[in-house]
Design an enzyme around this catalytic site. Structure first.
Site, PDB file in Angstrom:
ATOM      1  N   LYS A  66      -2.866 -19.466   5.930  1.00 53.68           N
ATOM      2  CA  LYS A  66      -1.483 -19.225   5.509  1.00 53.68           C
ATOM      3  C   LYS A  66      -0.453 -19.645   6.560  1.00 53.68           C
ATOM      4  O   LYS A  66       0.655 -20.060   6.206  1.00 53.68           O
ATOM      5  CB  LYS A  66      -1.288 -17.754   5.139  1.00 53.68           C
ATOM      6  CG  LYS A  66      -2.022 -17.348   3.865  1.00 53.68           C
ATOM      7  CD  LYS A  66      -1.683 -15.926   3.460  1.00 53.68           C
ATOM      8  CE  LYS A  66      -2.379 -15.554   2.163  1.00 53.68           C
ATOM      9  NZ  LYS A  66      -1.988 -14.211   1.674  1.00 53.68           N
ATOM     10  N   ASP A 102       3.705 -13.173  -1.532  1.00 50.55           N
ATOM     11  CA  ASP A 102       2.894 -11.958  -1.401  1.00 50.55           C
ATOM     12  C   ASP A 102       3.738 -10.684  -1.430  1.00 50.55           C
ATOM     13  O   ASP A 102       3.445  -9.748  -2.170  1.00 50.55           O
ATOM     14  CB  ASP A 102       2.082 -11.997  -0.108  1.00 50.55           C
ATOM     15  CG  ASP A 102       0.886 -12.932  -0.192  1.00 50.55           C
ATOM     16  OD1 ASP A 102       0.372 -13.130  -1.305  1.00 50.55           O
ATOM     17  OD2 ASP A 102       0.470 -13.454   0.861  1.00 50.55           O
TER      18      ASP A 102
END
Length: 275
Positions: A66, A102
């Site tokens: 990420k 997220d």
């Protein structure tokens, strides 16, 4: 030409993203497919170049890529810049843009519960997931947020960046009854026989306790909170909502998240209760 999308990670075989996105594509008649791609950290740049060459329409990124993917992208959304981490990439025909959905995915899940923005919130942990959630809570106008972490300095740094309050784990335990929403973002307490991240002795029985993990559906932390009479929220909603945000960015279609939460929960062996 048929479009295709992907999720990259290491490991990746466990990911439910292909199952979820393929169902949405079938449901909405999108002529596309979604595949898992196992990418080792040392081959991330090479793999990204290959995805581009093969014409990927967009992709998701899971651990451990990420942050490492960021330098390879053409541009970043504001949230991804703040987070210095990306979980979704879009392609507009010219450039690859990174997003981080997220935190917003978690907050959308949280908002399905009967909560108020003025409630006191405690985030346990100060890692990447906690960071995304803390920023998303701020954007959603939750003003009374505290962050507790085993390494207090990391809690201080995240609190300073998000306008929150940093507290020690010991103080969090003592004042747990003051918090109406408790969000557990760490992996502490998952191993057999391992202690929970903090004691729930002082918790109020009507509090909402969330854990971002969805396998198992009820972590030891959630089980302990349930025994105390708390409402619990697992990570299925966060997983589905962050995926839905990505799906909409790729296709322009907003999928049925309620139905998917039901399907994923059932697939994981749980029982979903419609609210």
């Amino acid at each position: 030409m048929k479009k295709w999308y992907a999720v990259i990670g290491d490991p990746i075989a466990h990911s439910l993203s292909p199952f979820m996105h393929d169902l949405w594509m079938d449901e909405h008649g999108v002529d596309a497919s979604y595949i898992p791609v196992h990418v080792k950290p040392a081959r991330l740049k090479e793999s990204f170049d290959a995805l581009k060459t093969l014409g990927v329409g967009g992709f998701n990124i899971t651990l451990p890529h990420k942050q490492a993917i960021v330098p390879f992208l053409d541009e970043l959304d504001e949230t991804a810049i703040i987070m210095d981490a990306v979980n979704t990439v879009t392609f507009d025909g010219q450039s690859y843009k990174g997003w981080n959905t997220d935190g917003d995915g978690f907050v959308r899940s949280l908002m399905t519960e009967q909560i108020a923005l003025h409630e006191k919130v405690l985030i346990i942990g100060a890692g990447g997931a906690a960071r995304g959630i803390a920023f998303a809570l701020k954007r959603a106008n939750f003003h009374d947020v505290s962050i507790a972490n085993r390494t207090y300095q990391r809690a201080e740094e995240l609190a300073a960046a998000t306008g929150s309050e940093a507290i020690t784990m010991q103080d969090a335990e003592k004042s747990l009854g003051d918090f109406r929403i408790i969000i557990q973002t760490t992996s502490v307490g998952l191993a057999e026989g391992e202690a929970l991240p903090l004691s729930l002795d002082q918790i109020q029985p009507d509090s909402l306790v969330a854990d971002i993990i969805y396998t198992p559906l009820e972590t030891p932390f959630l089980k302990a909170a349930k025994e105390k009479g708390c409402r619990i929220l697992n990570g299925v909603g966060m997983f589905v909502y962050q995926g839905a945000i990505a799906f909409e960015k790729w296709t322009g279609i907003r999928p049925d998240t309620e139905k998917m939460i039901h399907i994923i929960t059932d697939k994981l062996g749980g029982n979903y209760v419609n609210r």
